[in-house]
Write a protein that holds these residues in place. Structure first.
Motif, PDB file in Angstrom:
ATOM      1  N   ALA A  69       0.787  -1.247  -0.069  1.00  0.00           N
ATOM      2  CA  ALA A  69      -0.006   0.025  -0.053  1.00  0.00           C
ATOM      3  C   ALA A  69       0.886   1.226  -0.049  1.00  0.00           C
ATOM      4  N   PHE A  70       2.121   1.139   0.537  1.00  0.00           N
ATOM      5  CA  PHE A  70       3.204   2.355   0.648  1.00  0.00           C
ATOM      6  C   PHE A  70       3.710   2.414  -0.710  1.00  0.00           C
ATOM      7  N   LEU A  71       4.177   1.294  -1.279  1.00  0.00           N
ATOM      8  CA  LEU A  71       5.039   1.099  -2.525  1.00  0.00           C
ATOM      9  C   LEU A  71       4.349   1.732  -3.802  1.00  0.00           C
ATOM     10  N   ASP A  72       2.993   1.195  -3.728  1.00  0.00           N
ATOM     11  CA  ASP A  72       2.208   1.102  -5.113  1.00  0.00           C
ATOM     12  C   ASP A  72       2.301   2.680  -5.618  1.00  0.00           C
ATOM     13  N   PRO A  73       1.700   3.507  -4.592  1.00  0.00           N
ATOM     14  CA  PRO A  73       1.469   4.971  -5.094  1.00  0.00           C
ATOM     15  C   PRO A  73       2.841   5.557  -5.274  1.00  0.00           C
ATOM     16  N   VAL A  74       3.864   5.242  -4.540  1.00  0.00           N
ATOM     17  CA  VAL A  74       5.090   5.971  -4.849  1.00  0.00           C
ATOM     18  C   VAL A  74       5.591   5.375  -6.290  1.00  0.00           C
ATOM     19  N   ALA A  75       5.564   4.288  -6.610  1.00  0.00           N
ATOM     20  CA  ALA A  75       5.979   3.540  -7.902  1.00  0.00           C
ATOM     21  C   ALA A  75       4.901   4.548  -8.858  1.00  0.00           C
ATOM     22  N   ASP A  76       3.792   4.675  -8.751  1.00  0.00           N
ATOM     23  CA  ASP A  76       2.819   5.427  -9.944  1.00  0.00           C
ATOM     24  C   ASP A  76       3.401   6.849  -9.868  1.00  0.00           C
ATOM     25  N   LYS A  77       3.712   7.411  -8.854  1.00  0.00           N
ATOM     26  CA  LYS A  77       3.976   8.951  -9.043  1.00  0.00           C
ATOM     27  C   LYS A  77       5.638   8.915  -9.771  1.00  0.00           C
ATOM     28  N   LEU A  78       6.458   8.062  -9.349  1.00  0.00           N
ATOM     29  CA  LEU A  78       7.849   8.020 -10.046  1.00  0.00           C
ATOM     30  C   LEU A  78       7.514   7.830 -11.630  1.00  0.00           C
ATOM     31  N   VAL A  79       6.754   7.135 -12.046  1.00  0.00           N
ATOM     32  CA  VAL A  79       6.616   6.649 -13.295  1.00  0.00           C
ATOM     33  C   VAL A  79       6.035   7.783 -14.040  1.00  0.00           C
ATOM     34  N   VAL A  80       4.866   8.447 -13.487  1.00  0.00           N
ATOM     35  CA  VAL A  80       4.446   9.651 -14.161  1.00  0.00           C
ATOM     36  C   VAL A  80       5.208  10.855 -14.250  1.00  0.00           C
ATOM     37  N   ALA A  81       5.940  10.935 -13.143  1.00  0.00           N
ATOM     38  CA  ALA A  81       6.905  12.052 -13.056  1.00  0.00           C
ATOM     39  C   ALA A  81       8.009  11.822 -14.251  1.00  0.00           C
ATOM     40  N   ALA A  82       8.595  10.781 -14.169  1.00  0.00           N
ATOM     41  CA  ALA A  82       9.698  10.710 -15.041  1.00  0.00           C
ATOM     42  C   ALA A  82       9.107  10.744 -16.582  1.00  0.00           C
ATOM     43  N   ALA A  83       7.891  10.270 -16.726  1.00  0.00           N
ATOM     44  CA  ALA A  83       7.219  10.502 -18.320  1.00  0.00           C
ATOM     45  C   ALA A  83       7.089  11.954 -18.592  1.00  0.00           C
ATOM     46  N   LEU A  84       6.562  12.644 -17.460  1.00  0.00           N
ATOM     47  CA  LEU A  84       6.243  14.077 -17.729  1.00  0.00           C
ATOM     48  C   LEU A  84       7.604  14.958 -17.891  1.00  0.00           C
ATOM     49  N   ILE A  85       8.616  14.482 -17.055  1.00  0.00           N
ATOM     50  CA  ILE A  85       9.986  15.245 -17.447  1.00  0.00           C
ATOM     51  C   ILE A  85      10.454  14.943 -18.897  1.00  0.00           C
ATOM     52  N   MET A  86      10.450  13.736 -19.269  1.00  0.00           N
ATOM     53  CA  MET A  86      10.814  13.466 -20.418  1.00  0.00           C
ATOM     54  C   MET A  86      10.032  13.949 -21.724  1.00  0.00           C
ATOM     55  N   LEU A  87       8.853  14.185 -21.347  1.00  0.00           N
ATOM     56  CA  LEU A  87       7.740  14.963 -22.440  1.00  0.00           C
ATOM     57  C   LEU A  87       8.127  16.269 -22.186  1.00  0.00           C
ATOM     58  N   LEU A  88       8.371  16.816 -21.270  1.00  0.00           N
ATOM     59  CA  LEU A  88       8.791  18.066 -21.119  1.00  0.00           C
ATOM     60  C   LEU A  88      10.146  18.384 -21.983  1.00  0.00           C
ATOM     61  N   GLN A  89      11.196  17.614 -21.657  1.00  0.00           N
ATOM     62  CA  GLN A  89      12.394  17.809 -22.419  1.00  0.00           C
ATOM     63  C   GLN A  89      12.241  17.640 -23.768  1.00  0.00           C
ATOM     64  N   LEU A  90      11.285  16.555 -24.347  1.00  0.00           N
ATOM     65  CA  LEU A  90      11.013  16.542 -25.889  1.00  0.00           C
ATOM     66  C   LEU A  90       9.959  17.551 -26.193  1.00  0.00           C
ATOM     67  N   GLY A  91       9.749  18.525 -25.412  1.00  0.00           N
ATOM     68  CA  GLY A  91       8.653  19.673 -26.097  1.00  0.00           C
ATOM     69  C   GLY A  91       7.396  19.293 -26.159  1.00  0.00           C
ATOM     70  N   ARG A  92       6.993  18.072 -25.567  1.00  0.00           N
ATOM     71  CA  ARG A  92       5.570  17.681 -25.983  1.00  0.00           C
ATOM     72  C   ARG A  92       4.731  18.057 -24.801  1.00  0.00           C
ATOM     73  N   VAL A  93       5.019  18.521 -23.723  1.00  0.00           N
ATOM     74  CA  VAL A  93       4.054  18.973 -22.692  1.00  0.00           C
ATOM     75  C   VAL A  93       4.634  20.302 -22.080  1.00  0.00           C
ATOM     76  N   ALA A  94       3.447  21.138 -21.908  1.00  0.00           N
ATOM     77  CA  ALA A  94       3.839  22.615 -21.328  1.00  0.00           C
ATOM     78  C   ALA A  94       4.476  22.276 -19.782  1.00  0.00           C
ATOM     79  N   PRO A  95       5.213  23.111 -19.648  1.00  0.00           N
ATOM     80  CA  PRO A  95       6.018  23.016 -18.347  1.00  0.00           C
ATOM     81  C   PRO A  95       4.952  23.397 -16.972  1.00  0.00           C
ATOM     82  N   VAL A  96       4.074  24.134 -17.359  1.00  0.00           N
ATOM     83  CA  VAL A  96       2.970  24.505 -16.262  1.00  0.00           C
ATOM     84  C   VAL A  96       2.065  23.249 -15.988  1.00  0.00           C
ATOM     85  N   VAL A  97       2.060  22.397 -17.228  1.00  0.00           N
ATOM     86  CA  VAL A  97       1.260  21.021 -16.941  1.00  0.00           C
ATOM     87  C   VAL A  97       1.950  20.203 -16.049  1.00  0.00           C
ATOM     88  N   ALA A  98       3.314  20.023 -16.410  1.00  0.00           N
ATOM     89  CA  ALA A  98       4.253  19.228 -15.607  1.00  0.00           C
ATOM     90  C   ALA A  98       4.159  19.477 -14.265  1.00  0.00           C
TER      91      ALA A  98
END
Length: 188
Positions: A69-98
């Motif tokens: 119950a502790f690890l599952d939401p941590v993993a979710d947040k890490l995966v989403v944060a990593a994807a948003l940071i990559m999308l931000l670097q690729l110019g596919r998502v606005a900084p404010v959204v990330a």
């Protein structure tokens, strides 16, 4: 830490993050430029599916645990944060959204931790609005990663952009919802 299939799937999700990020940094002879988007999309989608599947398995096999119950939401947040940071670097998502999405995840995690210390964790348990936000994120992010038209007709970039903006709005709405639930305890 209980060693069971749901927890192993959660750990798999965390271990997929460096691979997912690395796809964009590997030598082009390993993963060609046109295939980077596809491979990253498949890895992210696999991580998203394991998110649903590990929870389902934990309930089905009666293998729920405090650690899971502790690890599952941590993993979710890490995966989403990593994807948003990559999308931000690729110019596919606005900084404010990330910033909105990642900032909300940090704030609500801290709020939940504080509420748990007060013995009030159930008052900020995951609500429908949070699940809807997560669902939209898990649809939008692969579309933004893939970016190319799907089957020549679905504009993944355009649709993904709309969905990630809707997810960002729902992110703010869900944060306000959780804060409102916690407000009575904040005053005390």
């Amino acid at each position: 830490m209980p060693f069971n299939i749901p927890n192993l799937l959660t750990w798999l999700r965390i271990l997929l993050i460096p691979l997912f990020v690395g796809i964009f940094y590997f030598e082009k002879s390993w993963v060609s430029l046109p295939n980077q988007n596809l491979v990253a999309t498949v890895i992210f989608t696999l991580a998203a599916v394991t998110d649903w599947f590990d929870g389902w398995l934990a309930r089905k096999l009666n293998q729920t645990s405090a650690f899971g119950a502790f690890l599952d939401p941590v993993a979710d947040k890490l995966v989403v944060a990593a994807a948003l940071i990559m999308l931000l670097q690729l110019g596919r998502v606005a900084p404010v959204v990330a910033l909105i999405i990642i900032g909300r995840e940090i704030a609500i995690s801290a709020l939940r931790e504080w509420m748990a210390q007060l013995g009030q964790a159930k008052s900020v348990a995951v609500a429908f609005i949070g699940k809807l936000k997560t669902t939209l994120q898990m649809i939008a992010i692969p579309m933004l990663l893939y970016e190319d038209p799907l089957f020549g007709i679905v504009d993944c970039h355009g649709l993904g952009t709309v969905l990630i903006y809707v997810a960002a709005v729902l992110t703010v709405v869900s944060m306000l919802y959780y804060l409102r639930k916690a407000l009575p305890l904040m005053r005390g």
